[in-house]
Design a protein around this motif. Sequence first.
Motif, PDB file in Angstrom:
ATOM      1  N   ASN A 629       0.834  -1.211   0.000  1.00 52.13           N
ATOM      2  CA  ASN A 629       0.000   0.000   0.000  1.00 52.13           C
ATOM      3  C   ASN A 629       0.865   1.256   0.000  1.00 52.13           C
ATOM      4  N   ALA A 630       1.952   1.224   0.763  1.00 52.96           N
ATOM      5  CA  ALA A 630       2.855   2.377   0.796  1.00 52.96           C
ATOM      6  C   ALA A 630       3.506   2.583  -0.571  1.00 52.96           C
ATOM      7  N   ALA A 631       3.886   1.468  -1.234  1.00 48.22           N
ATOM      8  CA  ALA A 631       4.476   1.567  -2.570  1.00 48.22           C
ATOM      9  C   ALA A 631       3.470   2.170  -3.551  1.00 48.22           C
ATOM     10  N   ARG A 632       2.205   1.781  -3.427  1.00 47.33           N
ATOM     11  CA  ARG A 632       1.157   2.321  -4.296  1.00 47.33           C
ATOM     12  C   ARG A 632       0.987   3.824  -4.050  1.00 47.33           C
ATOM     13  N   GLU A 633       0.984   4.214  -2.782  1.00 47.54           N
ATOM     14  CA  GLU A 633       0.779   5.629  -2.418  1.00 47.54           C
ATOM     15  C   GLU A 633       1.904   6.505  -2.941  1.00 47.54           C
ATOM     16  N   HIS A 634       3.124   5.972  -2.984  1.00 47.24           N
ATOM     17  CA  HIS A 634       4.275   6.775  -3.419  1.00 47.24           C
ATOM     18  C   HIS A 634       4.619   6.559  -4.889  1.00 47.24           C
ATOM     19  N   GLY A 635       3.778   5.845  -5.602  1.00 50.40           N
ATOM     20  CA  GLY A 635       4.001   5.682  -7.033  1.00 50.40           C
ATOM     21  C   GLY A 635       5.182   4.802  -7.372  1.00 50.40           C
ATOM     22  N   LEU A 636       5.502   3.804  -6.522  1.00 45.47           N
ATOM     23  CA  LEU A 636       6.615   2.891  -6.784  1.00 45.47           C
ATOM     24  C   LEU A 636       6.130   1.676  -7.570  1.00 45.47           C
ATOM     25  N   GLU A 637       7.094   0.894  -8.071  1.00 42.97           N
ATOM     26  CA  GLU A 637       6.759  -0.251  -8.921  1.00 42.97           C
ATOM     27  C   GLU A 637       6.050  -1.361  -8.155  1.00 42.97           C
ATOM     28  N   GLY A 638       6.501  -1.638  -6.965  1.00 42.16           N
ATOM     29  CA  GLY A 638       5.951  -2.744  -6.208  1.00 42.16           C
ATOM     30  C   GLY A 638       6.911  -3.177  -5.110  1.00 42.16           C
ATOM     31  N   ILE A 639       6.797  -4.433  -4.682  1.00 41.70           N
ATOM     32  CA  ILE A 639       7.626  -4.932  -3.588  1.00 41.70           C
ATOM     33  C   ILE A 639       8.158  -6.316  -3.940  1.00 41.70           C
ATOM     34  N   ILE A 640       9.111  -6.790  -3.137  1.00 44.71           N
ATOM     35  CA  ILE A 640       9.680  -8.130  -3.266  1.00 44.71           C
ATOM     36  C   ILE A 640       9.402  -8.885  -1.969  1.00 44.71           C
ATOM     37  N   ALA A 641       8.930 -10.121  -2.085  1.00 49.24           N
ATOM     38  CA  ALA A 641       8.742 -11.001  -0.927  1.00 49.24           C
ATOM     39  C   ALA A 641       9.805 -12.082  -0.965  1.00 49.24           C
ATOM     40  N   LYS A 642      10.451 -12.327   0.196  1.00 50.71           N
ATOM     41  CA  LYS A 642      11.519 -13.323   0.252  1.00 50.71           C
ATOM     42  C   LYS A 642      11.304 -14.244   1.455  1.00 50.71           C
ATOM     43  N   ARG A 643      11.450 -15.528   1.200  1.00 52.21           N
ATOM     44  CA  ARG A 643      11.302 -16.505   2.268  1.00 52.21           C
ATOM     45  C   ARG A 643      12.474 -16.388   3.242  1.00 52.21           C
ATOM     46  N   LYS A 644      12.188 -16.353   4.528  1.00 51.53           N
ATOM     47  CA  LYS A 644      13.206 -16.075   5.532  1.00 51.53           C
ATOM     48  C   LYS A 644      14.316 -17.114   5.564  1.00 51.53           C
ATOM     49  N   ASP A 645      13.980 -18.366   5.283  1.00 50.73           N
ATOM     50  CA  ASP A 645      14.979 -19.424   5.388  1.00 50.73           C
ATOM     51  C   ASP A 645      15.613 -19.785   4.039  1.00 50.73           C
ATOM     52  N   SER A 646      15.373 -18.954   3.008  1.00 50.56           N
ATOM     53  CA  SER A 646      15.836 -19.321   1.667  1.00 50.56           C
ATOM     54  C   SER A 646      17.339 -19.164   1.521  1.00 50.56           C
ATOM     55  N   LYS A 647      17.955 -20.116   0.828  1.00 52.63           N
ATOM     56  CA  LYS A 647      19.343 -19.996   0.412  1.00 52.63           C
ATOM     57  C   LYS A 647      19.409 -19.087  -0.813  1.00 52.63           C
ATOM     58  N   TYR A 648      20.621 -18.635  -1.137  1.00 54.80           N
ATOM     59  CA  TYR A 648      20.797 -17.841  -2.357  1.00 54.80           C
ATOM     60  C   TYR A 648      21.119 -18.809  -3.487  1.00 54.80           C
ATOM     61  N   LEU A 649      20.261 -18.859  -4.498  1.00 55.02           N
ATOM     62  CA  LEU A 649      20.386 -19.813  -5.599  1.00 55.02           C
ATOM     63  C   LEU A 649      20.752 -19.053  -6.871  1.00 55.02           C
ATOM     64  N   PRO A 650      22.049 -18.972  -7.210  1.00 57.45           N
ATOM     65  CA  PRO A 650      22.488 -18.166  -8.348  1.00 57.45           C
ATOM     66  C   PRO A 650      21.807 -18.577  -9.651  1.00 57.45           C
ATOM     67  N   GLY A 651      21.243 -17.575 -10.347  1.00 56.34           N
ATOM     68  CA  GLY A 651      20.671 -17.790 -11.668  1.00 56.34           C
ATOM     69  C   GLY A 651      19.356 -18.541 -11.689  1.00 56.34           C
ATOM     70  N   LYS A 652      18.820 -18.905 -10.512  1.00 58.03           N
ATOM     71  CA  LYS A 652      17.609 -19.729 -10.484  1.00 58.03           C
ATOM     72  C   LYS A 652      16.394 -18.888 -10.093  1.00 58.03           C
ATOM     73  N   ARG A 653      15.263 -19.288 -10.659  1.00 55.59           N
ATOM     74  CA  ARG A 653      13.986 -18.655 -10.351  1.00 55.59           C
ATOM     75  C   ARG A 653      13.171 -19.658  -9.538  1.00 55.59           C
ATOM     76  N   THR A 654      12.865 -19.329  -8.288  1.00 58.58           N
ATOM     77  CA  THR A 654      12.159 -20.266  -7.427  1.00 58.58           C
ATOM     78  C   THR A 654      11.029 -19.554  -6.693  1.00 58.58           C
ATOM     79  N   ASP A 655      10.271 -20.334  -5.924  1.00 52.91           N
ATOM     80  CA  ASP A 655       9.181 -19.750  -5.139  1.00 52.91           C
ATOM     81  C   ASP A 655       9.671 -19.200  -3.803  1.00 52.91           C
ATOM     82  N   CYS A 656      10.988 -19.038  -3.677  1.00 57.88           N
ATOM     83  CA  CYS A 656      11.546 -18.425  -2.461  1.00 57.88           C
ATOM     84  C   CYS A 656      11.483 -16.901  -2.524  1.00 57.88           C
ATOM     85  N   TRP A 657      11.544 -16.340  -3.753  1.00 57.91           N
ATOM     86  CA  TRP A 657      11.479 -14.895  -3.941  1.00 57.91           C
ATOM     87  C   TRP A 657      10.337 -14.584  -4.911  1.00 57.91           C
ATOM     88  N   TYR A 658       9.496 -13.616  -4.547  1.00 58.66           N
ATOM     89  CA  TYR A 658       8.406 -13.174  -5.414  1.00 58.66           C
ATOM     90  C   TYR A 658       8.509 -11.664  -5.627  1.00 58.66           C
TER      91      TYR A 658
END
Length: 778
Positions: A629-658
């Motif tokens: 909602n804050a991003a919408r109010e300030h005219g920003l693109e959006g937000i990123i959601a990240k799973r707290k326990d996720s490892k960093y997976l180079p070059g991969k697209r997973t359901d850990c980051w949205y």
Amino acid sequence: MAKKNSQWVQVGKRNVELSNLDKVLFPEDHVLKAEVIEYYLKIAPTILNHIKGRALSFIRFPDGIHGESFYQKNKPDFAPNWVEFETLGKEEKDYIVATEPALLVWLANLASLEFHQLHSRKPAFDKPDYMVFDLDPPEGYDFKKLKPIAFDLKEHIEQFGYTPFVKTTGGKGLHICCPLEPQQGFSEVFDAAQAIAQPFVESLGEQTTLHIKKEARKGRVLVDIYRIRSGQTIVSPYSLRGRVGAPVSMPLTWEELEDLDNPKVFNIQNAVDKVLKDGDAWESIGAYAVELHTHRKEKTSKAKKLGPSKKHKTPEQLETYSKKRDFEKTPEPVANIITGSNNNFVVHRHHASHLHYDLRLEKDGVLKSWAVPRGLPPRPGVKRLAVQTEDHPMEYLTFNGSIPKGQYGGGEMWIYALGKYQVTKEKKDGFYFRLNSKEMTGEYRMHKTKEKEYLLERVDEPQLDYINKFIEPMLTESSDEPPKGDDFIYEIKWDGIRALIAYEEGKLTIHTRNQNDVTKQFPELLDGEKAFRATNAVFDAEIVHLDATGKPVFKKVINRLMTSGDAAIQKISKTTPCYCYIFDCLYLDGRSLLNEPLMKRKDWLRDAVRGDTAYRVSEFVDDGEALLNAAREHGLEGIIAKRKDSKYLPGKRTDCWYKIKLRQSAEVVIIGYTKGKGDRSVTFGALHIAERVGDELHYRGKVGTGFDDSTMKDIFTTIKKVNTTKRPDVIGTLLDPKVSVWLEPKIIAEVSYAKLTPDKMFREPVFMKLRPDISEVG
């Protein structure tokens, strides 16, 4: 006398003679001896992590895999004098001991395709450091039937307090290895393995057997425990096998095994690439070593009072430690001497008056300690000052905390690495030692130069050079709304240039996600010493330009990217300054953080980035809806959601980051344009766009809105530099082909849209921006 068709090459500090490099050793796969040598040289840092200090036997194939081969244990008489060996066994064979890359090259030149290792390591050749279960199926056995047996055996072994590691044999079977403290002999380890295997085989009597003779197996899988006996071997991790396909014995994670259908898919062509991409699945195996379950004693946390002896000093050895501390004010452990296994270590990251690292090695009931101001060296050739400090009590192995200001060593202290160590060689002026932990593995030398001063250097070469090798950024999935639950954190989606920041010894480099070096474009970001509390590090970040309200302006950061000439770059850096928001830490002071959970990486990140510079830590919150909602109010693109326990997976697209955008958008390829009319007659009417799905381009229609005159001129200038084509190779029906000019798919843009239509076109597409910072859609 020189060999026919020979040449000398230098490998490390050794000169090695190579001959007949064009000899074909794997005819069906057209693999030459030169390629075998190249493989072992490339994989040397990883394979040596597992075989260095081990006695080896090897199988030689001088005339290729279909010619005569022979198993060799004795060191050949013609071996160079630098080849180390150890006389072992009742037969007193002179086994070659693995030491360095030059040895692997020399052996490969002898057409030694297969390396087989004894189960013990120098200096304890009579005590195994792992227990092995070889799952040996009969010929033609379905590998998919073998996997469940392996997983059942894993669960069974874990009940005895071991951590099983798995690898393919390079053939039809699997090896399950359980790391051990090298304390008991071969017969004790064999008895313990038999005690584990017997009830397991009895529970799966129709599928498994302990009968070594093939005629008694009756189509069952042999659980071979007999290899653990003295003088027996297994094929080494990452060794080739002398078989069609040039297969490799490949260490795997259990998750990788679950997805594996054919164990022979790993071979000389792809093994090194797999390690470079995924890392070594067995890298930290030594950190999981435990006592043999048949010899374990009940643990006690009580401190032992030790009298004077040659092995143990009296508690006076901690007297200096005690005098420097007020235990009513500091949470540090009191000065107790505790008997241990003499092989534990810890490295602390310590914010005292100056940031430094503390290396602590267990010996005689205490932790011998060194302060290492710039951290452990990341590779050979880098030496670090290490100053010996007072001995610390054993409880410091697990001490994580904050020492109050005003107290000795006041400041934050974090465990940086915790595991096992082994002294591999004693020297008059110091010693060599190997560290094994979940966080890092490596071999080092401690060289004494003064009474309390040492030089610490790394001896082994790591397979992955995280500072100088580009790490592909982790990618996101798209979502219409923030995920539910408490498993995620949320960050602003910064509208800028994705960047990987590498910092080493005062030198900083910046690469975009398509690996372009843009370091010189951003002079305001180059003072790494001021920005970071680190000697070397790799960060994932977004470079942005902010307007007066603090909102990112993508066009201006792209202008910064496209500016050329030193004078112009310096000028625009003053008029259009940029900032770098760092949201992840991938590597820090000698160790990778890729496998740490996200929240731990966030802790390291906050600790490593100073305030009041052009670098800023990207903050996160727990309430995704509020941030959206804050991003919408300030005219920003959006937000990123990240799973707290996720490892960093180079070059991969997973359901850990949205990524959750306020309006759907996509990165697309411009594949053509319609000819303009009226006001647009000098540029174009609309752009034809396609979206990459896997390896294919799917046509998404035309976009004709979202441009102003200046943007259209910039786009047209860009597309005129691209070659035209008759028809783009895309899936879908192209619109307006008679009035369109088609282009090679070179230019990336970002387009927003309402949704996909039934015929897979973008509904209500709006042009957002060109993306010269990326070279492919992903």
